[in-house]
Scaffold this active site. Structure first.
Site, PDB file in Angstrom:
ATOM      1  N   GLU A 142       0.903  -1.212  -0.121  1.00 34.74           N
ATOM      2  CA  GLU A 142       0.159  -0.090  -0.034  1.00 34.74           C
ATOM      3  C   GLU A 142       0.863   1.089   0.240  1.00 34.74           C
ATOM      4  OE1 GLU A 142      -2.888  -0.093   3.330  1.00 34.74           O
ATOM      5  OE2 GLU A 142      -4.030  -1.475   2.291  1.00 34.74           O
ATOM      6  N   GLU A 230      -6.448  -7.351  -0.913  1.00 35.09           N
ATOM      7  CA  GLU A 230      -6.659  -7.270   0.410  1.00 35.09           C
ATOM      8  C   GLU A 230      -7.868  -6.569   0.707  1.00 35.09           C
ATOM      9  OE1 GLU A 230      -3.261  -5.868   3.118  1.00 35.09           O
ATOM     10  OE2 GLU A 230      -4.940  -4.612   4.000  1.00 35.09           O
TER      11      GLU A 230
HETATM   12  C1  IDC Z   1      -2.914  -3.709  10.436  1.00 35.27           C
HETATM   13  C2  IDC Z   1      -3.266  -4.959  11.184  1.00 35.27           C
HETATM   14  C3  IDC Z   1      -3.100  -4.602  12.617  1.00 35.27           C
HETATM   15  C4  IDC Z   1      -1.643  -3.903  12.846  1.00 35.27           C
HETATM   16  C5  IDC Z   1      -1.557  -2.852  11.586  1.00 35.27           C
HETATM   17  C6  IDC Z   1      -0.040  -2.543  11.622  1.00 35.27           C
HETATM   18  O1  IDC Z   1      -4.653  -5.350  11.236  1.00 35.27           O
HETATM   19  O2  IDC Z   1      -3.304  -5.803  13.504  1.00 35.27           O
HETATM   20  O3  IDC Z   1      -1.385  -3.780  14.194  1.00 35.27           O
HETATM   21  O4  IDC Z   1      -1.860  -3.289  10.393  1.00 35.27           O
HETATM   22  O5  IDC Z   1       0.113  -0.841  11.426  1.00 35.27           O
HETATM   23  C7  IDC Z   1      -4.226  -2.196   5.778  1.00 35.27           C
HETATM   24  C8  IDC Z   1      -2.845  -2.477   5.686  1.00 35.27           C
HETATM   25  C9  IDC Z   1      -2.738  -3.756   6.690  1.00 35.27           C
HETATM   26  C10 IDC Z   1      -3.491  -3.323   8.122  1.00 35.27           C
HETATM   27  C11 IDC Z   1      -5.007  -3.246   7.876  1.00 35.27           C
HETATM   28  C12 IDC Z   1      -5.754  -2.730   8.749  1.00 35.27           C
HETATM   29  O6  IDC Z   1      -2.393  -3.150   4.470  1.00 35.27           O
HETATM   30  O7  IDC Z   1      -1.324  -3.991   7.084  1.00 35.27           O
HETATM   31  O8  IDC Z   1      -3.265  -4.078   8.943  1.00 35.27           O
HETATM   32  N1  IDC Z   1      -5.107  -2.237   6.652  1.00 35.27           N
HETATM   33  O9  IDC Z   1      -5.499  -1.512   9.328  1.00 35.27           O
HETATM   34  N2  IDC Z   1      -4.745  -1.405   4.644  1.00 35.27           N
HETATM   35  C13 IDC Z   1      -5.732  -0.893   5.177  1.00 35.27           C
HETATM   36  C14 IDC Z   1      -6.106  -1.426   6.406  1.00 35.27           C
END
Ligand code: IDC
Length: 307
Positions: A142, A230
């Site tokens: 991302e 995702e």
């Molecule tokens: C989130 C995980 C969370 C972790 C965080 C780290 O769910 O447990 O603490 O990252 O910063 C994304 C990202 C993905 C995120 C997820 C939810 O690709 O890594 O995971 N998310 O926030 N993009 C949109 C949402």
């Protein structure tokens, strides 16, 4: 009966569609690990088998954070992380599933920051899986940040693509888009030249609604191949309440275009996006009650789409 991988073989991109070796459209459907460093125990044979047989998944995405805690660039054990990827890729092959190797940038919003390391990682990884038709390469999860425009992401992709192509000339490459992989419409207007590449769109249904669905429609109408590598039905933090109505609208869009989609995430972390309940410490063979609301929703969707 042939498994999914044997039935479809090496994939490629034709127009806006992902198609199989025979040129027939395919839809990759599955789940993503959470950070491999955090939940390595979910990369196991019984888990992937449960996802395949009980859920109807045909794909697992292996998410390797670059810059979060224990990330590849932030003190993580590189050899251990690569061994987990290798384990996941091998399990997918054995079970007849596709595998996505995900260079999971996030807080390092600009993929160019660690492009040298990405080049080195993909050079070695693609050499290892050169002849394996089930591996897809996601080169930047991302991209995000004000200055991280599509030309900036494109510059990174133009560095990594030749590295991948040197070993895997026909593998499908997934490329992230600006604004946390939302701006597929911008990529569509200024595409990369590679013929086996798709642009990733990520959605979290409670946050991303018509505005983002419109961007998806616009990109596809402009001829861009879109891949949802995702997604979830809660909000973009990975937590908060589920929006079933928006989730249904996303499902309709996915169905309309036969888009591939991957659910975040295969873990029992105490957050809405986790597919397994926090109280459950089983790493495979989950009973329905051991899944979260999100887990049950995706299991139902995957089962329905398996046909
Ligand atoms: C989130 C995980 C969370 C972790 C965080 C780290 O769910 O447990 O603490 O990252 O910063 C994304 C990202 C993905 C995120 C997820 C939810 O690709 O890594 O995971 N998310 O926030 N993009 C949109 C949402």
């Amino acid at each position: 009966m042939k498994n999914y991988l044997e039935a479809h073989g090496a994939l490629h991109v034709a127009g806006t569609k992902l198609v199989d070796a025979a040129g027939k459209p395919v839809q990759l459907r599955g789940v993503s690990t959470l950070g491999l460093a955090w939940y390595p125990e979910f990369v196991n044979e019984a888990a992937f088998r449960t996802l395949r047989d009980d859920w109807g998944a045909n794909t697992v995405r292996l998410a390797m954070y670059t810059c979060e805690e224990g990330g590849y660039m932030t003190g993580g054990d590189k050899a251990a992380l690569e061994a987990l990827i290798d384990k996941g890729v091998k399990l997918c092959a054995a079970l007849g599933m596709y595998a996505i190797v995900d260079w999971h940038i996030l807080s390092d919003g600009d993929p160019n920051i660690h492009a040298d390391a990405a080049e080195d990682f993909f050079r070695r990884t693609c050499a290892r899986y050169a002849d394996q038709p089930h591996v897809l390469y996601e080169i930047c999860n991302e991209p995000n940040g004000q200055d991280v425009t599509w030309p900036v992401v494109k510059r990174y992709a133009q560095r990594i693509i030749p590295v991948i192509r040197a070993h895997a000339p026909r593998a499908v490459i997934l490329c992230g888009t600006p604004t946390w992989s939302q701006d597929v419409d911008l990529a569509a207007m200024d595409p990369l030249e590679d013929g086996n590449l798709m642009y990733t769109l990520h959605f979290y249904a409670a946050t991303h609604k018509d505005y983002l669905r419109d961007k998806a429609e616009k990109a596809i109408a402009a001829g861009a191949p879109v891949f949802i590598s995702e997604c979830s039905i809660c909000d973009a933090s990975g937590d908060g309440t589920i929006d079933y109505e928006s989730g249904a609208a996303w499902r309709a869009l996915i169905g309309r275009h036969g888009l591939s989609y991957i659910a975040w995430s295969l873990s029992n972390r105490d957050e809405s996006a986790a597919l397994v309940r926090a109280e459950c410490d089983r790493t495979a063979d989950w009973a329905e009650e051991e899944l979260t609301d999100t887990g049950r929703w995706f299991r139902a969707a995957l089962r329905e789409d398996r046909g």
